[in-house]
Design an enzyme around this catalytic site. Structure first.
Site, mmCIF file in Angstrom:
data_model
loop_
_atom_site.group_PDB
_atom_site.id
_atom_site.type_symbol
_atom_site.label_atom_id
_atom_site.label_comp_id
_atom_site.label_asym_id
_atom_site.label_seq_id
_atom_site.Cartn_x
_atom_site.Cartn_y
_atom_site.Cartn_z
ATOM 1 N N TYR A 100 0.734 -1.482 -0.039
ATOM 2 C CA TYR A 100 -0.183 -0.154 -0.102
ATOM 3 C C TYR A 100 0.778 1.252 -0.016
ATOM 4 C CZ TYR A 100 -4.367 -2.214 0.108
ATOM 5 O OH TYR A 100 -5.661 -2.914 -0.099
ATOM 6 N N GLU A 186 -7.734 -28.172 9.533
ATOM 7 C CA GLU A 186 -7.560 -27.705 8.115
ATOM 8 C C GLU A 186 -8.244 -26.452 7.901
ATOM 9 O OE1 GLU A 186 -8.701 -28.032 3.632
ATOM 10 O OE2 GLU A 186 -8.845 -29.964 4.602
ATOM 11 N N ASP A 239 -9.723 -32.576 5.076
ATOM 12 C CA ASP A 239 -10.551 -33.059 4.321
ATOM 13 C C ASP A 239 -10.074 -34.301 3.575
ATOM 14 O OD1 ASP A 239 -12.759 -31.388 4.928
ATOM 15 O OD2 ASP A 239 -12.257 -29.919 2.998
#
Length: 358
Positions: A100, A186, A239
């Protein structure tokens, strides 16, 4: 002062305690981690550390007089000058802060991130040494206390909310825990569900961490610090899909883009607790709770299977082959078909009690 145990009886942790003893024995046999050197553009695998740089590899040249790389060269000099000012003034900035300062010049955050990685690799120092901090997105809960660099005392004792992972992991000190294990989760949604189910207290003493998907640098540094400080077993709950396996590999073995810092970030002692593809059949998870692998999933899975560290993990390979053969994947939430709290009440306690990890 130690934490008062609130969880299951001592016998519950017998298998975990034996696993920890085997990890400590392996550490005593294995000695020190090997040093790293070279370029981040090519990597090799070290079993005790993870992905490492190699000394002989293809390198990339950036020239000030080349039309193709003149802009990149200028941006590197720009960021180097900013780093010099930070070091000289003993101040720190995040990668976002740097972007920025001139967002139009840099174009996007990824440009800044990649240049900082290149500079860190080129100088063979960590980002922290460049006085550049990463923004933390991870959360931690459970049996852990520590003091931050500014003297703030933090107690992560599990409740309805978690504590944000600190932005300066190197600065935290006086870490105290009685945890028997660390569980890396996760996804934030699963992490929050376990918090709601009071998992940390039910299986106390333990520590639970999430990087909310692909982990940021500070979350990885924290996992590494916990391992180096306490040497308690570390497990992953991801997963049963290629993306989850990839995230687990980042914690355990590192990533190509950060291989030059692997010895600061990786914990090869990490074990895969779940969700295993073989669990889906064992638990009779219905097919309508499973999801077909996409072409992108298949490409990711094939890529992981070709990686050198998979040859050291025959049980991992077997699980990934089960996924490849079935052409199906599953999210952790698929276990809710059994009951809404099956994950915290049955699945995880049984896995931890009977050594259901690989």
């Amino acid at each position: 002062m130690a934490f008062a145990p609130m969880g299951p009886e001592a016998s519950f942790f017998e298998v975990l305690d034996r696993h920890r003893e085997s990890l400590l024995a392996a550490l005593r046999r294995g000695g020190q981690e090997p040093p790293s050197g070279g370029s981040r553009l090519a990597s090799r695998f070290e079993d005790s550390v993870g992905l490492q740089m190699v000394s002989h590899c293809t390198t990339r040249k950036i020239k000030s007089d080349s039309p193709k790389s003149v802009k990149k060269f200028a941006l590197i000099l720009k960021i180097l000058s900013m780093i010099y000012k930070l070091v000289q003034s003993n101040t720190y900035a995040t990668k976002r802060d740097i972007y920025y300062t001139d967002s139009q010049l840099f174009g996007n955050q990824t440009v800044v991130d990649n240049i900082i990685n290149d500079i860190s690799c080129m100088l063979k120092v960590s980002r922290r040494s460049l006085h550049i901090l990463s923004t933390s997105k991870g959360l931690i809960a459970g049996n852990l206390r520590y003091i931050e660099e500014d003297g703030t005392k933090v107690n992560c004792t599990c409740g309805a909310t978690a504590v944000a992972v600190p932005s300066n992991i190197q600065g935290i000190r006086n870490l105290v825990t009685d945890a028997k294990f660390v569980l890396i989760v996760e996804k934030d949604a699963t992490f929050q569900r376990l918090l709601d189910d009071n998992f940390c207290n039910k299986l106390s003493p333990c520590i639970m961490i999430t990087g909310k998907g692909v982990p940021d640098l500070n979350t990885r540094l924290l996992v590494k610090k916990l391992w180096d400080t306490f040497h308690v077993p570390v497990f992953t709950l991801v997963d049963a899909d290629p993306h989850g396996i990839e995230i687990m590999c980042i914690y355990k073995y590192g990533s190509m883009s950060m291989s030059f810092e692997a010895h600061h970030l990786t914990v090869p002692a990490i074990r895969w607790l779940g969700l295993l593809p073989s669990d889906l059949k064992r638990l009779n998870v219905p097919k309508d709770s499973l999801i077909p692998l996409t072409n992108r999933d298949q490409m990711k899975l094939d890529s992981i299977l070709r990686r050198p560290y998979v040859t050291c993990q025959p049980f991992w390979r077997k699980e990934m082959e089960i996924m490849a053969d079935s052409k199906m994947k599953a999210e952790i939430q698929a276990l809710t078909f059994l009951s809404s709290d099956y994950l915290s009440r049955v699945y995880l306690p049984n896995k931890l009690k009977f050594g259901g990890w690989i």
